[in-house]
Write an enzyme that holds these catalytic residues in place. Structure first.
Site, PDB file in Angstrom:
ATOM      1  N   THR A  67      -5.542  -1.581   2.480  1.00 26.10           N
ATOM      2  CA  THR A  67      -4.274  -1.889   3.139  1.00 26.10           C
ATOM      3  C   THR A  67      -3.698  -0.623   3.774  1.00 26.10           C
ATOM      4  O   THR A  67      -2.510  -0.514   4.000  1.00 26.10           O
ATOM      5  CB  THR A  67      -3.315  -2.541   2.124  1.00 26.10           C
ATOM      6  OG1 THR A  67      -3.979  -3.676   1.556  1.00 26.10           O
ATOM      7  CG2 THR A  67      -2.036  -3.049   2.755  1.00 26.10           C
ATOM      8  N   HIS A  68      -4.565   0.332   4.069  1.00 23.22           N
ATOM      9  CA  HIS A  68      -4.143   1.640   4.547  1.00 23.22           C
ATOM     10  C   HIS A  68      -4.132   1.690   6.068  1.00 23.22           C
ATOM     11  O   HIS A  68      -4.867   2.460   6.691  1.00 23.22           O
ATOM     12  CB  HIS A  68      -5.051   2.735   3.982  1.00 23.22           C
ATOM     13  CG  HIS A  68      -5.207   2.679   2.502  1.00 23.22           C
ATOM     14  ND1 HIS A  68      -6.244   3.290   1.830  1.00 23.22           N
ATOM     15  CD2 HIS A  68      -4.462   2.068   1.551  1.00 23.22           C
ATOM     16  CE1 HIS A  68      -6.129   3.063   0.518  1.00 23.22           C
ATOM     17  NE2 HIS A  68      -5.058   2.327   0.331  1.00 23.22           N
ATOM     18  N   VAL A  69      -3.305   0.871   6.694  1.00 25.93           N
ATOM     19  CA  VAL A  69      -3.138   0.925   8.145  1.00 25.93           C
ATOM     20  C   VAL A  69      -2.049   1.929   8.472  1.00 25.93           C
ATOM     21  O   VAL A  69      -1.035   2.021   7.783  1.00 25.93           O
ATOM     22  CB  VAL A  69      -2.797  -0.470   8.708  1.00 25.93           C
ATOM     23  CG1 VAL A  69      -4.020  -1.369   8.703  1.00 25.93           C
ATOM     24  CG2 VAL A  69      -1.677  -1.134   7.918  1.00 25.93           C
ATOM     25  N   GLN A  81      -8.669   2.991   7.623  1.00 22.48           N
ATOM     26  CA  GLN A  81      -9.377   3.791   6.619  1.00 22.48           C
ATOM     27  C   GLN A  81     -10.840   3.419   6.765  1.00 22.48           C
ATOM     28  O   GLN A  81     -11.182   2.226   6.855  1.00 22.48           O
ATOM     29  CB  GLN A  81      -8.902   3.447   5.211  1.00 22.48           C
ATOM     30  CG  GLN A  81      -9.289   4.455   4.149  1.00 22.48           C
ATOM     31  CD  GLN A  81      -8.246   5.545   3.950  1.00 22.48           C
ATOM     32  OE1 GLN A  81      -7.160   5.289   3.486  1.00 22.48           O
ATOM     33  NE2 GLN A  81      -8.584   6.774   4.310  1.00 22.48           N
TER      34      GLN A  81
END
Length: 594
Positions: free
Chosen positions: A523-525, A340
């Protein structure tokens, strides 16, 4: 090695994906086992509002001493292990990251699902950089909309529709795809800073709306009969479990439903490391138990519903699917790792305002979508993509909630005075941008580093690219303009002396020279087991069923071919409901679903 009793479905990871799928399948009569590497952590186990334990010492997150990833910026570097959590915070224990999330629950735009086709149709293929590998999802927004709707009504998402069956509605997000019905819960009331943002963006000609939230503003009973109470606005959402159950998470919504059927079992401290298979069909999941012994869980259907990194690593360790090769751009497992793109925000320190920042909720926000996706003309801008802009009142906790203007000394008497003066009166306008896929950005197994069990770590190859740098520079100008409209008489970017009065920090946004994992970003992997319509460029089909192993379903943010300018949880939930439907069909027919 002990072999457990065979079940209909075995799922790796007991979070949102497992909870949704287990609830749907057990209601239909199937037996389901969930394998969780951690332990139970239901609401009564919380130590409420312990910032040191949860936010600083990372009690809810993966232990990097046991398992981590390695990172390099390009193919010529040697990757090194990430020994301390920073950029992202993978969860562990029952509920996973679905327990410690903030609650922002978005739907991706229709264009996000057809990004390559839509970009070429509007601007021509030449605007896509030669090393960018964005691709369509193999599913459209309209096909996914019923599953979005189901997730939102299960979770009790509060918001205001801006597009009902094609009719645009002022006060909601008029750029969103058409909804089949209104949100299940009306949005929460505005705070003073949210009102300032709404008025300033409206004055600038933008389209402001309340951000969709999984933090219930009132009591709600969902279609399954699960009732939850309202948010206390304590300000302890992100990195914490909700002590009153007002924030939707798997432990208070779908997991209890699955348990209630009597056909769902969770095996705790089960660290899955491989899927036993013959190359075409999976037979079982191999895992280490609490004593480090290898155990086997047979099932007719195997579901990988863990965090993105773990889904990819399990397939690679199991030799399921063809690993991606960035030099030839062939293979699929590990392809299109994305993140992100943050940065480009602006902050204001108000000399004569108080915002009661000690109160808040994880998704208590106001937003505009005017500069997200392709909602604005990109002609001549030098980049494609965009992101959401918002202001939030999340709650300013005592350790991490202190903010001082630029120019303030980093410690000492003046810093203390500024921290005290501005604690209640700072506001930030943030930008959350897309992360496009690139040919060299991928995941594979590290040849040098292994986890505590001796299995290869997952290696990430990723760095910021010119397209995202241009996007962030553009975003910084827009967020600064909004903050200046909110605080029109402020001093901009002061330096050299301790500031006082109204102060603004912002301007053209920028990204570091290289991607760095030391500071938290999101934490947007995403990516690595991407979905699509072509087996040559995707791991799973539109029902999240593997092309190469029909009884294996892989579900989560690892399915995203690239990441959009929104938080991923709503889309992960929608995909989980679609996968559950697909698993039920497969259990009856035993064949491919597309």
């Amino acid at each position: 090695m002990a072999v457990n009793k065979k079940v209909d479905v075995a799922i790796v990871g007991v979070g949102w994906v497992c909870g949704i799928i287990a609830a749907e399948l057990t209601k239909a009569g199937l037996t389901v086992v969930g394998l969780e590497r951690g332990r139970d952590r239901s609401v009564p186990t919380w130590q409420p509002r312990d910032e040191l334990r949860y936010a600083i010492r990372y009690d809810m997150f993966q232990n990097t001493a046991n398992e981590t990833q390695t990172l390099r910026h390009n193919l010529s570097e040697t990757a090194l292990p990430i020994r301390q959590l920073g950029a992202w915070l993978p969860g562990t224990n029952i509920g996973g990251a679905g327990v410690h999330w903030n609650g922002q629950t978005w739907r991706f735009h229709p264009r996000d699902f057809t990004i390559r086709t839509s970009t070429i149709e509007r601007y021509g293929a030449s605007v896509i950089p030669s090393n960018m590998s964005i691709q369509d999802w193999g599913i459209t927004y309209d096909e996914l909309e019923p599953y979005y709707d189901k997730f939102e009504y299960m979770a009790g998402i509060a918001g205001k529709a801006g597009n009902l069956k094609g009719q645009k509605i002022a006060g909601g997000n008029v750029f969103e795809g058409p909804r089949s019905r209104e949100f299940p819960v009306p949005p929460p009331g505005n705070t003073p800073v949210m009102t300032l943002f709404r008025d300033a963006t409206t004055q600038l000609g933008y389209h402001a709306f309340p951000g969709p939230t999984a933090n219930l503003p009132r009591v709600y009973k969902n279609p399954d009969g699960v009732e939850r109470g309202e948010c206390a606005y304590c300000g302890f959402c992100e990195r914490f479990g909700c002590e009153v159950g007002a924030k939707a998470d798997p432990t208070v919504t779908v997991l209890p439903l699955a348990h209630k059927t009597g056909r769902f079992k969770v095996i705790e401290y089960a660290n899955a490391f491989a899927i036993k298979n013959d190359g075409k069909t999976a037979q079982s999941i191999l895992y280490y138990d609490a004593m480090g012994r290898v155990q086997e869980q047979p099932a007719d259907v195997i579901v990988l519903g863990a965090f993105m990194f773990n889904n990819v690593r399990l397939l690679l360790n199991s030799k399921l699917g063809v690993p991606y090769d960035p030099t030839t751009a062939t293979g699929v497992v590990g392809r299109n790792f994305c993140y992100q793109t943050g940065g480009g925000g602006a902050s204001g320190w108000f000399g004569n305002e108080e915002f009661k920042r000690y109160m808040g909720a994880g998704a208590l926000a106001y937003a505009i979508d005017d500069f997200n996706a392709d909602n604005f003309d990109h002609t001549g801008l030098g980049f494609i993509g965009g992101g959401s802009i918002s202001v939030a009142q999340n709650g300013a906790r005592p350790i991490q909630g202190l903010s001082v203007p630029p120019g303030t000394p980093a410690f000492g008497r003046d810093w203390k005075a500024a921290a005290q003066k501005y604690y209640l009166s700072v506001a930030s306008v943030g930008f959350q941008g897309e992360s496009p896929a690139y040919r060299m950005h991928h995941c594979d197994l590290d040849p040098n580093y292994r986890d505590k069990f001796g299995n290869p770590m997952l290696r990430l190859t990723f760095d910021w690219q010119p397209n995202e740098r241009a996007m962030i520079a553009f975003a910084g100008v827009k967020t600064l303009g909004i903050m200046q409209a909110m605080l029109p008489k402020a001093t901009l970017n002061p330096s050299g002396s301790t500031p006082s009065g109204d102060v603004i920090s912002g301007g053209p946004g920028s990204l570091p020279a290289h991607f760095d994992t030391t500071a938290y970003q999101s934490t947007h992997v995403t990516g690595g087991t991407i979905m699509g319509a072509d087996p040559a460029t995707s791991v799973v089909n539109s029902f999240l069923q593997m092309w190469d192993a029909k009884n294996v379903f892989v579900v989560g943010a690892s399915n995203f071919p690239q990441n959009a300018g929104f938080n991923p949880t709503g889309t992960v939930g929608a995909l989980a409901y679609r996968a559950a439907e697909g698993i039920l069909k497969f259990h009856k027919t035993g064949g491919s679903l597309v």
